[in-house]
Design a protein around this motif. Sequence first.
Motif, PDB file in Angstrom:
ATOM      1  N   PHE A  85      48.336  32.194  42.644  1.00  0.00           N
ATOM      2  CA  PHE A  85      46.903  32.242  42.354  1.00  0.00           C
ATOM      3  C   PHE A  85      46.614  33.371  41.380  1.00  0.00           C
ATOM      4  CE2 PHE A  85      47.086  30.509  46.701  1.00  0.00           C
ATOM      5  CZ  PHE A  85      46.395  29.328  46.508  1.00  0.00           C
ATOM      6  N   GLU A  86      45.481  33.229  40.724  1.00  0.00           N
ATOM      7  CA  GLU A  86      44.941  34.327  39.934  1.00  0.00           C
ATOM      8  C   GLU A  86      44.562  35.442  40.920  1.00  0.00           C
ATOM      9  OE1 GLU A  86      44.207  35.640  36.202  1.00  0.00           O
ATOM     10  OE2 GLU A  86      44.897  33.621  36.715  1.00  0.00           O
ATOM     11  N   LEU A  87      44.991  36.661  40.681  1.00  0.00           N
ATOM     12  CA  LEU A  87      44.638  37.734  41.616  1.00  0.00           C
ATOM     13  C   LEU A  87      43.238  38.266  41.322  1.00  0.00           C
ATOM     14  CD1 LEU A  87      47.959  39.742  42.000  1.00  0.00           C
ATOM     15  CD2 LEU A  87      47.044  37.909  43.422  1.00  0.00           C
ATOM     16  N   PRO A  88      42.564  38.778  42.370  1.00  0.00           N
ATOM     17  CA  PRO A  88      41.227  39.346  42.149  1.00  0.00           C
ATOM     18  C   PRO A  88      41.328  40.641  41.347  1.00  0.00           C
ATOM     19  CG  PRO A  88      41.968  39.827  44.381  1.00  0.00           C
ATOM     20  CD  PRO A  88      43.019  38.944  43.754  1.00  0.00           C
ATOM     21  N   ALA A  89      40.196  41.129  40.897  1.00  0.00           N
ATOM     22  CA  ALA A  89      40.161  42.424  40.215  1.00  0.00           C
ATOM     23  C   ALA A  89      40.664  43.500  41.178  1.00  0.00           C
ATOM     24  CB  ALA A  89      38.737  42.724  39.773  1.00  0.00           C
ATOM     25  N   THR A  90      41.018  44.642  40.624  1.00  0.00           N
ATOM     26  CA  THR A  90      41.605  45.701  41.447  1.00  0.00           C
ATOM     27  C   THR A  90      40.623  46.279  42.460  1.00  0.00           C
ATOM     28  OG1 THR A  90      42.936  46.257  39.539  1.00  0.00           O
ATOM     29  CG2 THR A  90      42.883  47.868  41.317  1.00  0.00           C
ATOM     30  N   ARG A  91      39.348  46.374  42.056  1.00  0.00           N
ATOM     31  CA  ARG A  91      38.368  47.068  42.902  1.00  0.00           C
ATOM     32  C   ARG A  91      38.246  46.477  44.322  1.00  0.00           C
ATOM     33  NH1 ARG A  91      34.553  50.878  41.093  1.00  0.00           N
ATOM     34  NH2 ARG A  91      35.163  50.365  38.977  1.00  0.00           N
ATOM     35  N   PRO A  92      38.133  45.143  44.458  1.00  0.00           N
ATOM     36  CA  PRO A  92      38.046  44.600  45.827  1.00  0.00           C
ATOM     37  C   PRO A  92      39.305  44.857  46.657  1.00  0.00           C
ATOM     38  CG  PRO A  92      37.471  42.907  44.205  1.00  0.00           C
ATOM     39  CD  PRO A  92      37.964  44.084  43.444  1.00  0.00           C
ATOM     40  N   VAL A  93      40.465  44.878  46.004  1.00  0.00           N
ATOM     41  CA  VAL A  93      41.707  45.170  46.743  1.00  0.00           C
ATOM     42  C   VAL A  93      41.647  46.602  47.272  1.00  0.00           C
ATOM     43  CG1 VAL A  93      44.230  45.352  46.620  1.00  0.00           C
ATOM     44  CG2 VAL A  93      43.050  43.561  45.314  1.00  0.00           C
ATOM     45  N   MET A  94      41.226  47.505  46.397  1.00  0.00           N
ATOM     46  CA  MET A  94      41.138  48.914  46.787  1.00  0.00           C
ATOM     47  C   MET A  94      40.151  49.108  47.941  1.00  0.00           C
ATOM     48  SD  MET A  94      40.080  52.188  44.417  1.00  0.00           S
ATOM     49  CE  MET A  94      41.282  51.888  43.132  1.00  0.00           C
ATOM     50  N   ALA A  95      39.008  48.416  47.870  1.00  0.00           N
ATOM     51  CA  ALA A  95      37.988  48.547  48.927  1.00  0.00           C
ATOM     52  C   ALA A  95      38.532  48.006  50.247  1.00  0.00           C
ATOM     53  CB  ALA A  95      36.723  47.793  48.525  1.00  0.00           C
ATOM     54  N   ALA A  96      39.209  46.854  50.203  1.00  0.00           N
ATOM     55  CA  ALA A  96      39.750  46.249  51.424  1.00  0.00           C
ATOM     56  C   ALA A  96      40.841  47.139  52.035  1.00  0.00           C
ATOM     57  CB  ALA A  96      40.315  44.861  51.113  1.00  0.00           C
ATOM     58  N   TRP A  97      41.662  47.707  51.182  1.00  0.00           N
ATOM     59  CA  TRP A  97      42.720  48.632  51.622  1.00  0.00           C
ATOM     60  C   TRP A  97      42.100  49.815  52.383  1.00  0.00           C
ATOM     61  CZ3 TRP A  97      47.830  49.856  51.994  1.00  0.00           C
ATOM     62  CH2 TRP A  97      48.248  51.175  51.826  1.00  0.00           C
ATOM     63  N   ASP A  98      41.078  50.408  51.787  1.00  0.00           N
ATOM     64  CA  ASP A  98      40.411  51.550  52.435  1.00  0.00           C
ATOM     65  C   ASP A  98      39.779  51.154  53.767  1.00  0.00           C
ATOM     66  OD1 ASP A  98      41.068  53.325  50.436  1.00  0.00           O
ATOM     67  OD2 ASP A  98      39.172  53.110  49.357  1.00  0.00           O
ATOM     68  N   GLN A  99      39.090  50.010  53.770  1.00  0.00           N
ATOM     69  CA  GLN A  99      38.388  49.572  54.993  1.00  0.00           C
ATOM     70  C   GLN A  99      39.373  49.255  56.114  1.00  0.00           C
ATOM     71  OE1 GLN A  99      36.413  46.247  53.265  1.00  0.00           O
ATOM     72  NE2 GLN A  99      34.926  47.508  52.160  1.00  0.00           N
ATOM     73  N   ALA A 100      40.414  48.498  55.789  1.00  0.00           N
ATOM     74  CA  ALA A 100      41.389  48.105  56.816  1.00  0.00           C
ATOM     75  C   ALA A 100      42.079  49.346  57.392  1.00  0.00           C
ATOM     76  CB  ALA A 100      42.418  47.137  56.240  1.00  0.00           C
ATOM     77  N   ASN A 101      42.486  50.252  56.518  1.00  0.00           N
ATOM     78  CA  ASN A 101      43.184  51.454  56.999  1.00  0.00           C
ATOM     79  C   ASN A 101      42.276  52.336  57.856  1.00  0.00           C
ATOM     80  OD1 ASN A 101      45.478  50.639  55.696  1.00  0.00           O
ATOM     81  ND2 ASN A 101      45.114  51.879  53.872  1.00  0.00           N
ATOM     82  N   ALA A 102      41.010  52.437  57.467  1.00  0.00           N
ATOM     83  CA  ALA A 102      40.076  53.275  58.234  1.00  0.00           C
ATOM     84  C   ALA A 102      39.909  52.708  59.644  1.00  0.00           C
ATOM     85  CB  ALA A 102      38.727  53.353  57.515  1.00  0.00           C
ATOM     86  N   LEU A 105      43.295  53.179  61.638  1.00  0.00           N
ATOM     87  CA  LEU A 105      43.588  54.553  62.057  1.00  0.00           C
ATOM     88  C   LEU A 105      42.619  55.032  63.132  1.00  0.00           C
ATOM     89  CD1 LEU A 105      44.544  56.229  58.651  1.00  0.00           C
ATOM     90  CD2 LEU A 105      46.077  55.537  60.500  1.00  0.00           C
ATOM     91  N   LYS A 106      41.359  54.618  63.029  1.00  0.00           N
ATOM     92  CA  LYS A 106      40.364  54.994  64.037  1.00  0.00           C
ATOM     93  C   LYS A 106      40.763  54.389  65.394  1.00  0.00           C
ATOM     94  CE  LYS A 106      35.474  55.040  65.053  1.00  0.00           C
ATOM     95  NZ  LYS A 106      34.231  54.267  64.923  1.00  0.00           N
ATOM     96  N   GLY A 107      41.192  53.136  65.373  1.00  0.00           N
ATOM     97  CA  GLY A 107      41.610  52.469  66.608  1.00  0.00           C
ATOM     98  C   GLY A 107      42.808  53.146  67.245  1.00  0.00           C
ATOM     99  N   VAL A 108      43.755  53.481  66.413  1.00  0.00           N
ATOM    100  CA  VAL A 108      45.005  54.065  66.884  1.00  0.00           C
ATOM    101  C   VAL A 108      44.789  55.476  67.476  1.00  0.00           C
ATOM    102  CG1 VAL A 108      47.066  55.110  65.857  1.00  0.00           C
ATOM    103  CG2 VAL A 108      46.598  52.669  65.518  1.00  0.00           C
ATOM    104  N   GLU A 109      43.858  56.209  66.890  1.00  0.00           N
ATOM    105  CA  GLU A 109      43.544  57.563  67.383  1.00  0.00           C
ATOM    106  C   GLU A 109      43.147  57.533  68.855  1.00  0.00           C
ATOM    107  OE1 GLU A 109      43.799  60.424  65.822  1.00  0.00           O
ATOM    108  OE2 GLU A 109      44.226  59.628  63.827  1.00  0.00           O
TER     109      GLU A 109
END
Lengths: 159, 159
Positions: A85-102, A105-109
Motif C-alpha cells: 500500500f501507499e504509506l501515510p504521511a510521516t506525521r500520523p505515524v509519529m502521532a500514533a507512535w507517541d499515543q500508543a507508547n504513552a 507505559l502508563k499501564g505498565v507503571e
Amino acid sequence: MTKDEVFVEVAAKGFKSNLERADKLFSRLSEDELHREIAPGKNRVVYLWGHLTSVNDLMIPLLGIGERLHPEFDELFLSNPDRKFELPATRPVMAAWDQANAKLLKGVEAFSTDDWLLKHGSVSEEDFAKDPLRNRFAILLSRTSHLAYHLGQVVPAVK
Amino acid sequence: MTKDEVFVEVAAKGFKSNLERADKLFSRLSEDELHREIAPGKNRVVYLWGHLTSVNDLMIPLLGIGERLHPEFDELFLSNPDRKFELPATRPVMAAWDQANAKLLKGVEAFSTDDWLLKHGSVSEEDFAKDPLRNRFAILLSRTSHLAYHLGQVVPAVK
C-alpha cells in the motif's frame, strides 16, 4: 526491593531503554532518511516505524491494559509487507507512535509484580494452565527483542 | 514453579531462542554470504558473527561462570571496527562460537534464581550496593537484545 521487583525492574528498564533509543532515532530522521530501504529491495525505515507502532499498540490489549488505539495501522504495517500500500504521511505515524507508547507505559507503571505473571491476551485459560510461561512478562521480553531487532536494521541505514 | 522461577525461565528461554536463531542462520551461510556487508560500507556478516562470539565469550566471566575461552578475538571483533584487521577464516570463528556458547549455557543451567540476582563481573561491590539492578539477570537481558539487534542486520543481508 523484593527479588520479584528486581526481576521486573530490570526487564522494564530494558524495554524502556530500547523504546527511548527508537524514539530518539525515528524522531530525528528526515523524510529522505525515512524512505530509505534497510537493504536493497527490503523494508523502508518508515514502514518499520509503523510496524513497531502497530506492535506496541497491540501490546496494550495483550498486557490487559485496555483497548488499543490504532487498529487501522495493521493492514499497512503488520499483515502486509512494505509497498503493498501507499504509506501515510510521516506525521500520523509519529502521532500514533507517541499515543500508543504513552498508553502502554502508563499501564505498565501500574502493574504489580504479580500482574506480570498473569496470562497474556492471546492465550486461552486452558493453554496457560499447561504453560505458565505464556504470561505478560514473556510479552515484555519478546517485544524488547523485537524492537532491538528492527533498531539494528534502521541504525546502519540512516547513519 | 515459584514466581522467581517463572521470571528466570521466561528470560532464559528468550536468550536461548535468539541464540538458536543466530546459530541456525550463521551456520548455513556460504563464504560469499558471510562476506556481505549489512549495508553499503558497514560491517560484514562474518564480523558480526565474530563480534557476537566475543560478547558471548565475555558473558562467561561476567556471569561468574568461569574463565572465558577466546580473549584473542577481542582485538578483531570487539575493540576495533570491521576491516581494521584481516579476519580469520570462518572455521575458527565457528568453533569459538560453539565453544563459548556451550560453556555459557552449561554454566547458566546450574544457576539458582538467586544466582541471577548476584552482582555481575564488571561492577564493584560498592556500586552494586547502590544499584542492585546491575546483576547477572540484567546481563542476560541486555545480551538478548544485543543479539537480536545484530540478527536484525544479518537477516536482510543474506535473504
